[in-house]
Design a protein around this motif. Sequence first.
Motif, PDB file in Angstrom:
ATOM      1  N   ALA A   1      28.969  52.874  52.120  1.00 10.71           N
ATOM      2  CA  ALA A   1      28.058  53.340  52.927  1.00 10.71           C
ATOM      3  C   ALA A   1      27.467  54.667  52.286  1.00 10.71           C
ATOM      4  CB  ALA A   1      28.527  53.943  54.285  1.00 10.71           C
ATOM      5  N   VAL A   2      28.034  55.364  51.582  1.00  7.07           N
ATOM      6  CA  VAL A   2      27.508  56.501  50.849  1.00  7.07           C
ATOM      7  C   VAL A   2      26.481  55.939  49.804  1.00  7.07           C
ATOM      8  CG1 VAL A   2      27.964  58.249  49.053  1.00  7.07           C
ATOM      9  CG2 VAL A   2      29.493  58.140  51.164  1.00  7.07           C
ATOM     10  N   ALA A   3      26.885  55.050  49.088  1.00  6.20           N
ATOM     11  CA  ALA A   3      25.856  54.533  47.979  1.00  6.20           C
ATOM     12  C   ALA A   3      24.748  53.845  48.634  1.00  6.20           C
ATOM     13  CB  ALA A   3      26.575  53.472  47.119  1.00  6.20           C
ATOM     14  N   ALA A   4      24.842  53.035  49.804  1.00  6.99           N
ATOM     15  CA  ALA A   4      23.852  52.375  50.407  1.00  6.99           C
ATOM     16  C   ALA A   4      22.693  53.840  50.951  1.00  6.99           C
ATOM     17  CB  ALA A   4      24.347  51.663  51.576  1.00  6.99           C
ATOM     18  N   GLN A   5      23.355  54.774  51.330  1.00  9.42           N
ATOM     19  CA  GLN A   5      22.246  55.893  51.762  1.00  9.42           C
ATOM     20  C   GLN A   5      21.717  56.624  50.910  1.00  9.42           C
ATOM     21  OE1 GLN A   5      23.987  57.921  55.161  1.00  9.42           O
ATOM     22  NE2 GLN A   5      22.754  59.710  55.143  1.00  9.42           N
ATOM     23  N   VAL A   6      22.527  56.715  49.668  1.00  8.46           N
ATOM     24  CA  VAL A   6      21.817  57.391  48.513  1.00  8.46           C
ATOM     25  C   VAL A   6      20.466  56.660  47.997  1.00  8.46           C
ATOM     26  CG1 VAL A   6      21.997  57.910  46.054  1.00  8.46           C
ATOM     27  CG2 VAL A   6      23.692  58.520  47.560  1.00  8.46           C
ATOM     28  N   PHE A   7      20.711  55.169  47.986  1.00  6.06           N
ATOM     29  CA  PHE A   7      19.863  54.165  47.777  1.00  6.06           C
ATOM     30  C   PHE A   7      18.329  54.414  48.698  1.00  6.06           C
ATOM     31  CE2 PHE A   7      23.139  51.006  46.302  1.00  6.06           C
ATOM     32  CZ  PHE A   7      23.028  51.647  45.000  1.00  6.06           C
ATOM     33  N   GLN A   8      18.561  54.965  49.744  1.00  8.12           N
ATOM     34  CA  GLN A   8      17.391  55.103  50.716  1.00  8.12           C
ATOM     35  C   GLN A   8      16.375  56.316  49.803  1.00  8.12           C
ATOM     36  OE1 GLN A   8      19.052  56.126  54.576  1.00  8.12           O
ATOM     37  NE2 GLN A   8      19.310  54.010  54.900  1.00  8.12           N
ATOM     38  N   SER A   9      17.048  57.189  49.170  1.00  6.89           N
ATOM     39  CA  SER A   9      16.122  58.206  48.470  1.00  6.89           C
ATOM     40  C   SER A   9      16.031  57.999  47.129  1.00  6.89           C
ATOM     41  CB  SER A   9      16.863  59.858  48.632  1.00  6.89           C
ATOM     42  OG  SER A   9      17.416  60.054  50.042  1.00  6.89           O
TER      43      SER A   9
ATOM     44  N   ALA B   1      23.370  62.539  39.028  1.00  4.79           N
ATOM     45  CA  ALA B   1      24.332  61.404  38.982  1.00  4.79           C
ATOM     46  C   ALA B   1      25.177  61.608  40.108  1.00  4.79           C
ATOM     47  CB  ALA B   1      25.008  61.635  37.767  1.00  4.79           C
ATOM     48  N   PHE B   2      25.767  60.673  40.588  1.00  3.06           N
ATOM     49  CA  PHE B   2      26.391  60.876  41.767  1.00  3.06           C
ATOM     50  C   PHE B   2      27.521  59.753  41.783  1.00  3.06           C
ATOM     51  CE2 PHE B   2      21.872  60.773  43.087  1.00  3.06           C
ATOM     52  CZ  PHE B   2      21.668  61.871  43.564  1.00  3.06           C
ATOM     53  N   ALA B   3      28.809  60.437  42.461  1.00  2.00           N
ATOM     54  CA  ALA B   3      30.019  59.443  42.404  1.00  2.00           C
ATOM     55  C   ALA B   3      30.265  59.262  43.840  1.00  2.00           C
ATOM     56  CB  ALA B   3      31.141  60.010  41.648  1.00  2.00           C
ATOM     57  N   ALA B   4      29.849  58.106  44.445  1.00  2.00           N
ATOM     58  CA  ALA B   4      30.426  57.757  46.011  1.00  2.00           C
ATOM     59  C   ALA B   4      31.763  57.632  45.805  1.00  2.00           C
ATOM     60  CB  ALA B   4      29.596  56.503  46.320  1.00  2.00           C
TER      61      ALA B   4
ATOM     62  N   GLY C   1      35.379  56.143  46.115  1.00  2.00           N
ATOM     63  CA  GLY C   1      36.179  54.805  45.638  1.00  2.00           C
ATOM     64  C   GLY C   1      35.563  54.244  44.375  1.00  2.00           C
ATOM     65  N   GLY C   2      34.360  54.721  43.589  1.00  2.00           N
ATOM     66  CA  GLY C   2      34.140  54.241  42.503  1.00  2.00           C
ATOM     67  C   GLY C   2      32.849  53.567  42.275  1.00  2.00           C
ATOM     68  N   LEU C   3      31.921  53.995  43.166  1.00  2.00           N
ATOM     69  CA  LEU C   3      30.559  53.525  42.958  1.00  2.00           C
ATOM     70  C   LEU C   3      29.707  54.655  42.260  1.00  2.00           C
ATOM     71  CD1 LEU C   3      29.890  51.378  46.151  1.00  2.00           C
ATOM     72  CD2 LEU C   3      30.615  50.536  43.824  1.00  2.00           C
ATOM     73  N   ILE C   4      29.361  54.556  41.025  1.00  2.27           N
ATOM     74  CA  ILE C   4      28.679  55.619  40.220  1.00  2.27           C
ATOM     75  C   ILE C   4      27.518  55.287  39.846  1.00  2.27           C
ATOM     76  CG2 ILE C   4      28.854  56.950  37.957  1.00  2.27           C
ATOM     77  CD1 ILE C   4      31.838  56.787  38.326  1.00  2.27           C
ATOM     78  N   LEU C   5      26.240  56.316  40.268  1.00  3.19           N
ATOM     79  CA  LEU C   5      25.108  55.834  40.062  1.00  3.19           C
ATOM     80  C   LEU C   5      24.269  57.264  39.204  1.00  3.19           C
ATOM     81  CD1 LEU C   5      24.520  55.871  44.068  1.00  3.19           C
ATOM     82  CD2 LEU C   5      24.760  53.902  42.556  1.00  3.19           C
ATOM     83  N   VAL C   6      23.535  56.817  38.202  1.00  4.29           N
ATOM     84  CA  VAL C   6      23.046  57.619  37.373  1.00  4.29           C
ATOM     85  C   VAL C   6      21.495  57.533  37.229  1.00  4.29           C
ATOM     86  CG1 VAL C   6      23.268  58.288  34.896  1.00  4.29           C
ATOM     87  CG2 VAL C   6      25.066  57.452  35.968  1.00  4.29           C
ATOM     88  N   THR C   7      20.741  58.639  37.448  1.00  2.96           N
ATOM     89  CA  THR C   7      19.245  58.428  37.335  1.00  2.96           C
ATOM     90  C   THR C   7      18.856  58.247  36.065  1.00  2.96           C
ATOM     91  OG1 THR C   7      18.868  60.822  36.870  1.00  2.96           O
ATOM     92  CG2 THR C   7      19.104  60.200  39.282  1.00  2.96           C
ATOM     93  N   ARG C   8      17.607  57.608  35.724  1.00  4.98           N
ATOM     94  CA  ARG C   8      16.999  57.658  34.473  1.00  4.98           C
ATOM     95  C   ARG C   8      16.831  59.067  33.913  1.00  4.98           C
ATOM     96  NH1 ARG C   8      12.404  54.531  35.662  1.00  4.98           N
ATOM     97  NH2 ARG C   8      11.709  56.180  36.483  1.00  4.98           N
ATOM     98  N   GLY C   9      16.514  60.046  34.803  1.00  6.90           N
ATOM     99  CA  GLY C   9      16.254  61.251  34.339  1.00  6.90           C
ATOM    100  C   GLY C   9      17.617  61.789  33.578  1.00  6.90           C
ATOM    101  N   MET C  10      18.629  61.420  34.040  1.00  6.51           N
ATOM    102  CA  MET C  10      19.915  61.939  33.665  1.00  6.51           C
ATOM    103  C   MET C  10      20.063  61.324  31.914  1.00  6.51           C
ATOM    104  SD  MET C  10      22.535  63.821  33.565  1.00  6.51           S
ATOM    105  CE  MET C  10      23.190  64.602  35.021  1.00  6.51           C
TER     106      MET C  10
END
Lengths: 308, 155
Positions: free
Chosen positions: A74-82, A127-130, A132-141
């Motif tokens: 749910a954290v990842a799904a919410q991050v995807f909103q922004s 970059a975000f770590a939700a 449980g292990g869903l890790i998200l990294v922006t192009r800017g990073m």
Amino acid sequence: MNERRILSIVLALSLLMPVLFCGCEGVGEAGAEIGRATGVLTDQEAESVKRSAQAVEKSWQDLTPEQEYYIGRAVAAQVFQSYPPLDRPEANAYLNLLGQSLVAFSDRPETFGGYHFLLLDSDEINAFAAPGGLILVTRGMVRCCQNEDELAAVLAHEICHVEKKHGLSAIKQGRLTSAFTIIASESAKQMGGEELAQLTQEFEGSVGDVVMTLTTSGYSRKQERSADAAAVEVLRRAGYPEGAMITMLQRMDERLGSAGGLGFAKTHPSAQSRIEALGATISTGGASSDAVRQQRFAAAMQPVLAGK
Amino acid sequence: MRIKVLAVLLLAVCATVALAAPMSVQVRNGKLRATPSQLGKVVASVDYGAVVQAGLPQNGWYQVTLANGQTGWLHESALSKKPIAMRAGTGDAATGASSDEVALAGKGFNEQVEAKMRKDGKLDYTWVDRMSKFEVPADQIALFRAQGKLVGGAL
């Protein structure tokens, strides 16, 4: 009859009070046993008090890997909103290869649903770590990383936030107490509509707490430092130069300087203070990326960076 | 004499109990490995909630025996000392345990809650589901390491 019922409820609550206010372990349980033994509480009522007391004593550390998994999704799904995902299969495949080759060297290589990595379509450095292990990294990073070793440092840092459950620690205790109480009271039977609605509300609140920490308020300085230190260890075990962490932070610092305190700058301590904290533990010598690593990093990421 | 025999028997029982204790697999896909290393060959995958007999931990690894008798190593992050509640008809559902913990473990923030979030239109899980399917085969990871001159590359 009615009076007796009121008396038992008052007694039950009074037995629970010390636990509510001082968190003394086992007081509620002991109280319930006394209540049962003296005949003031029926067996059923004593059980109920015991369960509530146990629920109050639980914290984010008591969330099971399965619960962590559902919160993380749910954290990842919410991050995807922004921060919308970047749909570039080749770049994401490379990111996952790199990520998985690091996960094996962390102290928590296995989570309920495993680690998965995804690029975000944003020029913000973040970059975000939700949980449980869903890790998200922006192009800017990614743009801050000059080679695979430095991107490995970014991923290792996020993996270590998952390992240490830093995201879960952001959930307010009140929400967890309510949630654990609902769970406890409904343990014997199937959850009804009302309880599910209540639990979903606590779930939403918990997810909101984590997202707020990831995107706005940031982890504590101590948590960032412990993730940095653990990340350096993961890099070392995996065979990457530890210095990649330092060069990545330096490069990020340069770029953040012109980004005006957005993204990572807002949620992280300054790169300089992080480098200083690492200073004593890290082996000297900057990152000198291997030719194959350099080539595959460029092949996977340059099209993404050039795209916009 | 009789006391001595009893004492020895008691010690033997205690030792056996200490050597193998039941633990539950707390990840959806536990990887049973041939050696106590993340680089060890995966010899079986173990389901969530499965009960295994585990020895004493060694550097984060437990030597375990599965219900079917197969032995291997599981990382501590995949195991829990607490029993795990299973939904009916899956894995080692309710393996003799009936404590509060069993009843509680499977409850809470679970698929039921996520289903409600989806139904209420609160969150879009499309990309969460997509990224959760990103899997990297072990041989690809080994090749990636070998080519990049990293630790754990295939020889």
